[in-house]
Design a protein around this motif. Structure first.
Motif, mmCIF file in Angstrom:
data_model
loop_
_atom_site.group_PDB
_atom_site.id
_atom_site.type_symbol
_atom_site.label_atom_id
_atom_site.label_comp_id
_atom_site.label_asym_id
_atom_site.label_seq_id
_atom_site.Cartn_x
_atom_site.Cartn_y
_atom_site.Cartn_z
ATOM 1 N N MET A 187 -5.021 -2.578 -0.457
ATOM 2 C CA MET A 187 -6.307 -2.355 0.204
ATOM 3 C C MET A 187 -7.452 -2.923 -0.610
ATOM 4 S SD MET A 187 -5.366 1.433 1.406
ATOM 5 C CE MET A 187 -4.315 1.600 -0.020
ATOM 6 N N ASP A 188 -7.158 -3.944 -1.357
ATOM 7 C CA ASP A 188 -8.150 -4.545 -2.232
ATOM 8 C C ASP A 188 -9.201 -5.302 -1.414
ATOM 9 O OD1 ASP A 188 -9.579 -5.887 -4.078
ATOM 10 O OD2 ASP A 188 -7.890 -6.926 -5.016
ATOM 11 N N PRO A 189 -10.458 -4.889 -1.506
ATOM 12 C CA PRO A 189 -11.496 -5.575 -0.717
ATOM 13 C C PRO A 189 -11.570 -7.073 -1.034
ATOM 14 C CG PRO A 189 -12.370 -3.577 -1.741
ATOM 15 C CD PRO A 189 -10.995 -3.772 -2.293
ATOM 16 N N ALA A 190 -11.172 -7.432 -2.250
ATOM 17 C CA ALA A 190 -11.262 -8.847 -2.621
ATOM 18 C C ALA A 190 -10.345 -9.713 -1.759
ATOM 19 C CB ALA A 190 -10.907 -9.016 -4.096
ATOM 20 N N ARG A 191 -9.334 -9.082 -1.161
ATOM 21 C CA ARG A 191 -8.417 -9.863 -0.329
ATOM 22 C C ARG A 191 -8.853 -9.914 1.139
ATOM 23 N NH1 ARG A 191 -2.564 -7.687 -1.478
ATOM 24 N NH2 ARG A 191 -2.120 -9.153 0.190
ATOM 25 N N ALA A 192 -9.950 -9.281 1.421
ATOM 26 C CA ALA A 192 -10.417 -9.278 2.816
ATOM 27 C C ALA A 192 -10.806 -10.689 3.238
ATOM 28 C CB ALA A 192 -11.618 -8.348 2.949
ATOM 29 N N CYS A 248 -5.372 1.190 11.351
ATOM 30 C CA CYS A 248 -4.927 -0.020 12.056
ATOM 31 C C CYS A 248 -5.272 -1.258 11.235
ATOM 32 C CB CYS A 248 -5.601 -0.154 13.424
ATOM 33 S SG CYS A 248 -5.204 1.128 14.616
ATOM 34 N N ALA A 249 -6.490 -1.261 10.672
ATOM 35 C CA ALA A 249 -6.956 -2.445 9.960
ATOM 36 C C ALA A 249 -6.029 -2.775 8.797
ATOM 37 C CB ALA A 249 -8.386 -2.220 9.463
ATOM 38 N N VAL A 250 -5.663 -1.743 8.033
ATOM 39 C CA VAL A 250 -4.797 -1.966 6.874
ATOM 40 C C VAL A 250 -3.403 -2.403 7.311
ATOM 41 C CG1 VAL A 250 -3.711 -0.801 4.927
ATOM 42 C CG2 VAL A 250 -6.114 -0.411 5.425
ATOM 43 N N GLN A 251 -2.896 -1.744 8.341
ATOM 44 C CA GLN A 251 -1.553 -2.065 8.829
ATOM 45 C C GLN A 251 -1.500 -3.480 9.403
ATOM 46 O OE1 GLN A 251 1.335 -0.555 8.772
ATOM 47 N NE2 GLN A 251 2.473 -0.847 10.682
ATOM 48 N N LEU A 252 -2.517 -3.854 10.172
ATOM 49 C CA LEU A 252 -2.525 -5.191 10.779
ATOM 50 C C LEU A 252 -2.670 -6.259 9.695
ATOM 51 C CD1 LEU A 252 -4.827 -4.433 13.850
ATOM 52 C CD2 LEU A 252 -2.370 -4.917 13.938
ATOM 53 N N PHE A 253 -3.509 -5.960 8.711
ATOM 54 C CA PHE A 253 -3.687 -6.885 7.596
ATOM 55 C C PHE A 253 -2.343 -7.159 6.920
ATOM 56 C CE2 PHE A 253 -4.346 -7.726 3.092
ATOM 57 C CZ PHE A 253 -5.310 -8.715 3.104
ATOM 58 N N ALA A 254 -1.594 -6.061 6.698
ATOM 59 C CA ALA A 254 -0.322 -6.184 5.974
ATOM 60 C C ALA A 254 0.749 -6.892 6.801
ATOM 61 C CB ALA A 254 0.163 -4.810 5.552
ATOM 62 N N ASN A 255 0.592 -6.902 8.116
ATOM 63 C CA ASN A 255 1.649 -7.445 8.968
ATOM 64 C C ASN A 255 1.265 -8.723 9.707
ATOM 65 O OD1 ASN A 255 4.174 -5.550 9.152
ATOM 66 N ND2 ASN A 255 2.387 -4.205 8.988
ATOM 67 N N ALA A 256 0.079 -9.212 9.464
ATOM 68 C CA ALA A 256 -0.330 -10.435 10.161
ATOM 69 C C ALA A 256 0.503 -11.608 9.662
ATOM 70 C CB ALA A 256 -1.813 -10.698 9.915
ATOM 71 N N PRO A 257 0.903 -12.510 10.562
ATOM 72 C CA PRO A 257 1.678 -13.665 10.128
ATOM 73 C C PRO A 257 0.826 -14.570 9.241
ATOM 74 C CG PRO A 257 1.160 -13.806 12.483
ATOM 75 C CD PRO A 257 0.671 -12.483 12.004
ATOM 76 N N PRO A 258 1.454 -15.431 8.447
ATOM 77 C CA PRO A 258 0.700 -16.331 7.578
ATOM 78 C C PRO A 258 -0.312 -17.140 8.384
ATOM 79 C CG PRO A 258 3.060 -16.509 7.157
ATOM 80 C CD PRO A 258 2.913 -15.634 8.357
ATOM 81 N N SER A 286 -3.281 18.233 -7.943
ATOM 82 C CA SER A 286 -2.136 17.355 -8.086
ATOM 83 C C SER A 286 -2.569 16.137 -8.888
ATOM 84 C CB SER A 286 -1.656 16.923 -6.698
ATOM 85 O OG SER A 286 -0.534 16.107 -6.828
ATOM 86 N N SER A 287 -1.605 15.479 -9.456
ATOM 87 C CA SER A 287 -1.957 14.249 -10.144
ATOM 88 C C SER A 287 -2.122 13.146 -9.109
ATOM 89 C CB SER A 287 -0.865 13.865 -11.131
ATOM 90 O OG SER A 287 0.325 13.617 -10.434
ATOM 91 N N LEU A 288 -2.969 12.233 -9.376
ATOM 92 C CA LEU A 288 -3.269 11.212 -8.372
ATOM 93 C C LEU A 288 -2.847 9.824 -8.842
ATOM 94 C CD1 LEU A 288 -6.789 12.374 -7.259
ATOM 95 C CD2 LEU A 288 -4.720 12.327 -5.892
ATOM 96 N N PRO A 289 -2.537 8.984 -7.918
ATOM 97 C CA PRO A 289 -2.166 7.629 -8.293
ATOM 98 C C PRO A 289 -3.384 6.874 -8.819
ATOM 99 C CG PRO A 289 -2.439 7.781 -5.943
ATOM 100 C CD PRO A 289 -2.600 9.166 -6.471
ATOM 101 N N SER A 290 -3.124 5.885 -9.597
ATOM 102 C CA SER A 290 -4.229 5.101 -10.130
ATOM 103 C C SER A 290 -4.723 4.127 -9.078
ATOM 104 C CB SER A 290 -3.761 4.318 -11.348
ATOM 105 O OG SER A 290 -2.927 3.267 -10.921
ATOM 106 N N ALA A 291 -5.946 3.699 -9.266
ATOM 107 C CA ALA A 291 -6.539 2.774 -8.294
ATOM 108 C C ALA A 291 -5.756 1.466 -8.238
ATOM 109 C CB ALA A 291 -7.984 2.503 -8.654
ATOM 110 N N GLY A 292 -5.089 1.167 -9.322
ATOM 111 C CA GLY A 292 -4.342 -0.090 -9.369
ATOM 112 C C GLY A 292 -3.224 -0.161 -8.345
ATOM 113 N N HIS A 293 -2.771 0.994 -7.897
ATOM 114 C CA HIS A 293 -1.688 1.008 -6.915
ATOM 115 C C HIS A 293 -2.167 0.680 -5.512
ATOM 116 C CE1 HIS A 293 0.504 3.473 -10.036
ATOM 117 N NE2 HIS A 293 1.369 2.524 -9.730
ATOM 118 N N MET A 294 -3.436 0.489 -5.398
ATOM 119 C CA MET A 294 -3.941 0.294 -4.034
ATOM 120 C C MET A 294 -4.299 -1.158 -3.770
ATOM 121 S SD MET A 294 -5.972 3.774 -3.220
ATOM 122 C CE MET A 294 -6.932 3.928 -4.685
ATOM 123 N N ALA A 295 -3.530 -2.028 -4.397
ATOM 124 C CA ALA A 295 -3.819 -3.456 -4.238
ATOM 125 C C ALA A 295 -3.784 -3.873 -2.776
ATOM 126 C CB ALA A 295 -2.830 -4.278 -5.041
#
Lengths: 438, 408
Positions: free
Chosen positions: B153-158, B379-389, B142-151
C-alpha cells in the motif's frame, strides 16, 4: 469431495428434501465421465446428475447412498453457428448466459424457465424446463437437436445432430431430454436457435372478476394471435403483491393478465393493437401497452414480486405446476379455490395461462401440524382434480420424488412398466438417479 | 446542529446491502428455500463454480447445524466462516432477504477462539488489513506489524495523477466538515487523506481538525468481532459529538456504508442523534459537485469505473466521474464484477480472493494503459494488486494531483 460440510448442499435442491451423498464429483472431461460411469456400473453404485440443484421436486436428492455428479466444471459454450442456427454447449453453462451469447449474434434461444439466469442448460434439458415463452415457442425438449451422453458402463452415444428435421430411428434425443437424469449423463448439447425477433411489446390487462379475464384470454386465441407469453395472476396473488409496489390497476381488481408479443416491429405493433382489442371484454378495468424495454420490464417485474410476496403470507409453501387442457382452466381454478376453502388454506394461483400451466402455491406453516396436514390434503385433492379434468401432474417442474406417489394415478401399470423397461435398456443396474421420475 | 445537506437519503439505499442496519448477532431468520437465486450474484460462486461456497450452501449448512440437538461443529463453522467475501450481493437477490455476510459474521463470532484466530491471522501475516489493525491498536492490546510490511500500500507506487481541479464548486462552502479517512486513509494511504483535505480546503469548507476517528467498524462486524465493532462505533460517535457534530466527509464506499449503519444500531446515541449522524455522513464527491477538473494531456485514454459492492450509494462516485470523463469512462450499467477483497477472506483464502479479482479483470478487459478507478479503499488496494501489467488501478483520489497542481 468427501467432507460432510462441503457435501451437504449437494444432498438437497429447491425441494429442501435431503440425503447425504457418499461423495461428490465434478468431472472436467468426457473421459472422466466415461470412467465414472464405467466404475459405477461395475460397482452398481447410484449416480445423481446435478446442475445447480434448482429443481423443485427433489430430482437431485441422492435418496439411496450414491455419488452426486455435478456439471459445474463442464461449463463451456463450444460453438454458436449462425449458418446452422445451432449452439453446441456443455451441460454446466447457465441457460441465461447461453441465451445472451446467442443473442449477441442475432440469434434466439427461447426457453426461459424462471431460473433461466441461474440454472444450467444441462439441468434444463434433463427436466425439459418450460417457461413463459412456452405458449408460443415450446419447451426445452423442442430445442434439443442432439445430445452427446454417457451411458452406465461408459459408452458414449450421440443422439440426433445438427439437423432441424430428423426422423431417423427412435428419437433418443427427446427421450433423454426430460428423463430427469435417469437414463444417461449428458455431456454435450446441440441446441436449435431461431432468428432473434426484432421487437416486442407487452400488455397488462386487469379485470373485475376472473371470468372476464378468462373470456379475454379465450378472445386472444380466437383473434388469431399466438402470444409469446400469457400469464395470469389471481386475486390472492394480487392482494399479496399490492403492498410491494405501485400497481397499475385499481384496488378492486380480481384477476390480471400479462401478455407479450414479439416479431418484426410492424407485426408487433399490429399484434399489440389486436391483442388490446381482444382483451377489451366487459369487466376490463385497466389496459396498458408497453413497447419500450424499460416499460415492458416494469410490467413483468410485477410478476417477479409473487415469489418474495408469498413469503410474507406464510413461512412455507407447497408449489405445484398442474397443467390443464386450455379449455379446462376455468373449472380448474374454481375447483382449486374450493379445495382451498375446504381446507382453510391460502392458495396462490398464477402462471402460464397460455399453455394451461398453473402454478399452485399452497401457503402454510409447516411447523404447525394442523396446517401442514391440511396443506398436504389440499395438494392431494388438487392433483386428483387435475387428472379428473384431463390435466397432467406436472407441466414443467418434473416428477422427481415429490410427485412420484401420485404417478400411478396418471399412468397405467403397463405404461409405468414400459418406462422402466426403457430405463433398463439404458441402465440395466438402475444406477442413474434411482427412485425418481417413474 | 450539524450542517444540513440534501444528499444523504434517510432510507436504505441499494448499495447498503450487507451493511444494512440490522442486528446481525442476534437474529432469527427464516430458513433458506434453496431457490438458487444467490448463485447468480455471488462473486465467489461465480469465480469458482463451487456450489459449496455459495450463500445457499452456507445457509443450508447453518440451518442443519443449528437444528435442535446438533452442536455447531467447529470444523464446519470455521470453514463457513472463512469463505465469504461479505459483499452483500446475495441479500439483494434473495427473495427472503437473507444475507450471507450476517450469517457468516454470526458464525464467526460464535466460533470458539475466533477472536484470537482472527487477530493471529490479522497480525501475523503480511496483509491488507493491517491498516485496520493499526486503527484499532487503542482498542485491542497487541503487538503491531511494522510499517515496512505495508509495501503493498505504498503511496509511492500509486499511478501518476492526471486530474487537476481548476474551479471549485460551492456545495461545501462554509460547511463544517471533518474528514473520515478510514483505516486505509489514516494509516496506509495518508496521501488520500491529504488530497481530500486539500480538496475540502479548495471548496472553502470549514475543515475541523482530525477528531481522532477509529475504524468505521464494517469490516470488524463482518469479521465476527462484534465487541471491536461496538468499541469502534462508540469511539467514532464520541469523537463526532466532541467535534461539534460536523459533517463527515468520506471517500471510501465501505466506510460510508459502515457509518450509515450506525443509525440502525441500538448504540449510545442521544435522542434524535442517530438520524443526525446518518445525515452527517457525506460522500466527498457530493461535496465536489460543481467543481471543474482539467484532464491532463498524459491521462490514460481508457478510464474504467469499478463499482464497489458496499455502499455504492446510488452511484454517486460514478456520476462524479462521469461528470469529469463523460464518454471516456467505461462502466457496467449494472451487476459489475466484485473485486474479491473480501475483508477477512483476503487473509483466510487469498487464493480465492485473487481468483475473484482475476474474474473482475477479465470482465473489464482493460486495454493496455487503461486506468481502473474506484471509490472504496479496499477495492482500490485489491484492484491495484491484481491489475494486469500495463494497467493501473486505484482510488479516484490517485488520479487527483496534489496541492491542486499537476505533477509534471
Amino acid at each position: 469431495m468427501l467432507a460432510p460440510e462441503e457435501m451437504r448442499v449437494f444432498g438437497t435442491d429447491n425441494s429442501r428434501k435431503f440425503a447425504m451423498p457418499l461423495a461428490v464429483v465434478r468431472p472436467r472431461s468426457l473421459e472422466q465421465v466415461r470412467e465414472l460411469l464405467a466404475f459405477a456400473h461395475k460397482e452398481k453404485l447410484p449416480l445423481y446428475p446435478r446442475g445447480r440443484g434448482t429443481n423443485t421436486v427433489g430430482a437431485c436428492v441422492p435418496g439411496r447412498p450414491g455419488v452426486v455428479v455435478g456439471s459445474a466444471f463442464l461449463d463451456k459454450i463450444l460453438e454458436i453457428s449462425p449458418e446452422d442456427f445451432v449452439a453446441v454447449s456443455q451441460p454446466g453453462v447457465v441457460t441465461g448466459t447461453l441465451a445472451a451469447a446467442v443473442a449477441e449474434k442475432g440469434l434466439f434461444y427461447p426457453p426461459d424457465p424462471a431460473s433461466v439466469s441461474f440454472s444450467t442448460i444441462g439441468g434444463n434439458a434433463a427436466t425439459c424446463a418450460g417457461g413463459m415463452r412456452a405458449v408460443k415457442y415450446g419447451v426445452t425438449r423442442e430445442y434439443v437437436l442432439g445430445l452427446e451422453a454417457v451411458l452406465p458402463g461408459g459408452e458414449v452415444i450421440n443422439a440426433g445432430g445438427r439437423c432441424h428435421k430428423n426422423v431417423a430411428g427412435l428419437d433418443l434425443t427427446r427421450l433423454i431430454a426430460g428423463s430427469e437424469g435417469t437414463l444417461a449423463f449428458i455431456t454435450r448439447l446441440t441446441l436449435k436457435l431461431l432468428p432473434k425477433p426484432e421487437a416486442s411489446a407487452s400488455l397488462a390487462a386487469s379485470y373485475d372478476d376472473l371470468d372476464a379475464a378468462l373470456a379475454a384470454a379465450a378472445n386472444v386465441f380466437a383473434s388469431g394471435i399466438l402470444p409469446t407469453a400469457m400469464e395470469i395472476m389471481g386475486e390472492e396473488v394480487l392482494r399479496a403483491i399490492a403492498p410491494l409496489g405501485t400497481m397499475p390497476w385499481p384496488a378492486n381488481t380480481r384477476a390480471a393478465l400479462l401478455l407479450r408479443a414479439d416479431g418484426s416491429a410492424r407485426a408487433v405493433q399490429a399484434d399489440a393493437e389486436r391483442l388490446g382489442t381482444a382483451l377489451s371484454v366487459p369487466g376490463l378495468n385497466h389496459l396498458e401497452t408497453a413497447t419500450s424495454p424499460m416499460a415492458e420490464k416494469a410490467l413483468w417485474d410485477l410478476r417477479g414480486l409473487i415469489n418474495p410476496a408469498s413469503f410474507s403470507l406464510a413461512p412455507d409453501k407447497i408449489s405445484d405446476d398442474a397443467t390443464f387442457p386450455r379449455g379446462a382452466i376455468g373449472k380448474a381454478i374454481a375447483g382449486i379455490r374450493e379445495i382451498g376453502r375446504r381446507h382453510n388454506c391460502l392458495i396462490l394461483l398464477f402462471g402460464h395461462l397460455g399453455d394451461g400451466n398453473l402454478h399452485v402455491n399452497i401457503m402454510h406453516d409447516a411447523a404447525d401440524p394442523g396446517e401442514a396436514g391440511h396443506a398436504a390434503a389440499a395438494r392431494a385433492e388438487i392433483l386428483e382434480l387435475t387428472l379428473a379434468l384431463g390435466g397432467t401432474l406436472t407441466g414443467e417442474h418434473g416428477v422427481g420424488l415429490s410427485k412420484l406417489p401420485f404417478l400411478p394415478r396418471q399412468f397405467s401399470p403397463a405404461e409405468i412398466a414400459l418406462m422402466r423397461r426403457i430405463k433398463a435398456a439404458f441402465d440395466p443396474h438402475g444406477i442413474m438417479n434411482p427412485g425418481k421420475a417413474y | 446542529m450539524a450542517d444540513k445537506l440534501d444528499i444523504a437519503p434517510r432510507s436504505l439505499e441499494n448499495g447498503d446491502a450487507g451493511c444494512a442496519p440490522k442486528a446481525p448477532f442476534a437474529e432469527k431468520r427464516p430458513p433458506c428455500i434453496l431457490c438458487g437465486k444467490c448463485l447468480e450474484v455471488c462473486p465467489l460462486f461465480q469465480a469458482t463454480g463451487r456450489e459449496e461456497l455459495s450463500p445457499k450452501a452456507k445457509f443450508f449448512l447453518a440451518d442443519s447445524l443449528e437444528a435442535p440437538g446438533e452442536d455447531l461443529s467447529e470444523k464446519a463453522a470455521a470453514r463457513l466462516a472463512g469463505l465469504c467475501l461479505s459483499c452483500g450481493r446475495c441479500e439483494k437477490a434473495c427473495p427472503r432477504g437473507l444475507c450471507a455476510p450476517h450469517l457468516v459474521a454470526r458464525l464467526r463470532a460464535a466460533h470458539p477462539g475466533w477472536r484470537g484466530h482472527v487477530w493471529d491471522a490479522w497480525l501475523s501475516r503480511p496483509g491488507l488489513l493491517w491498516p485496520m489493525a493499526r486503527a484499532l491498536s487503542k482498542l485491542v492490546p497487541s503487538s503491531l506489524p511494522s510499517a515496512g510490511h505495508m509495501a503493498a500500500m505504498d503511496p509511492a507506487r500509486a499511478p501518476a495523477p492526471f486530474l487537476r481541479p481548476v474551479r471549485f464548486g460551492q456545495a461545501a462552502k462554509g460547511l463544517r466538515v471533518a474528514l473520515f479517512a478510514g483505516c486505509m486513509g489514516a494509516h496506509a494511504r495518508a496521501d488520500w487523506a491529504e488530497k481530500s483535505r486539500e480538496l475540502l480546503a479548495g471548496l472553502g469548507a470549514d475543515l475541523v481538525p482530525d477528531p481522532g476517528f477509529s475504524c468505521c467498524g464494517a469490516s470488524l462486524g463482518h469479521a465476527g468481532l462484534p465487541d471491536s465493532q461496538t468499541a469502534a462505533r462508540r469511539a467514532n460517535i464520541k469523537a463526532w459529538r466532541e467535534a461539534g457534530r460536523p459533517l463527515l466527509a468520506v471517500f471510501c464506499a465501505t466506510c460510508r456504508c459502515g457509518l450509515r449503519a450506525y443509525a440502525g444500531w441500538a448504540g449510545d446515541f442521544e435522542p434524535g442523534e442517530a438520524v443526525r449522524f446518518r445525515e452527517s455522513v457525506v460522500n466527498l464527491p457530493d461535496l465536489l459537485a460543481g467543481t471543474e477538473f482539467e484532464i491532463l494531456p498524459d491521462a490514460p485514454r481508457e478510464i474504467i469505473y469499478h463499482r464497489p459492492c458496499h455502499g455504492s450509494g446510488g452511484d454517486r462516485d460514478l456520476r462524479f466521474l462521469q461528470g469529469i470523463f463523460a464518454e471516456r469512462l467505461r462502466f457496467f450499467k449494472e451487476n459489475g464484477p466484485c473485486c474479491g477483497f473480501g475483508g477477512l477472506m483476503r487473509l483466510t483464502a487469498p487464493g480465492l480472493s485473487d481468483r475473484v479479482a482475476q474474474r473482475a479483470m477479465e470482465a473489464y478487459a482493460p486495454a493496455p494503459g487503461a486506468h481502473i478507478l474506484t471509490g472504496c479503499s479496499g477495492c482500490a488496494v485489491q484492484l491495484f494488486a491484481n491489475a494486469p501489467p500495463g494497467v493501473a488501478a486505484g482510488h479516484w483520489l490517485d488520479a487527483i494531483c496534489h496541492g491542486g497542481k499537476a505533477h509534471i
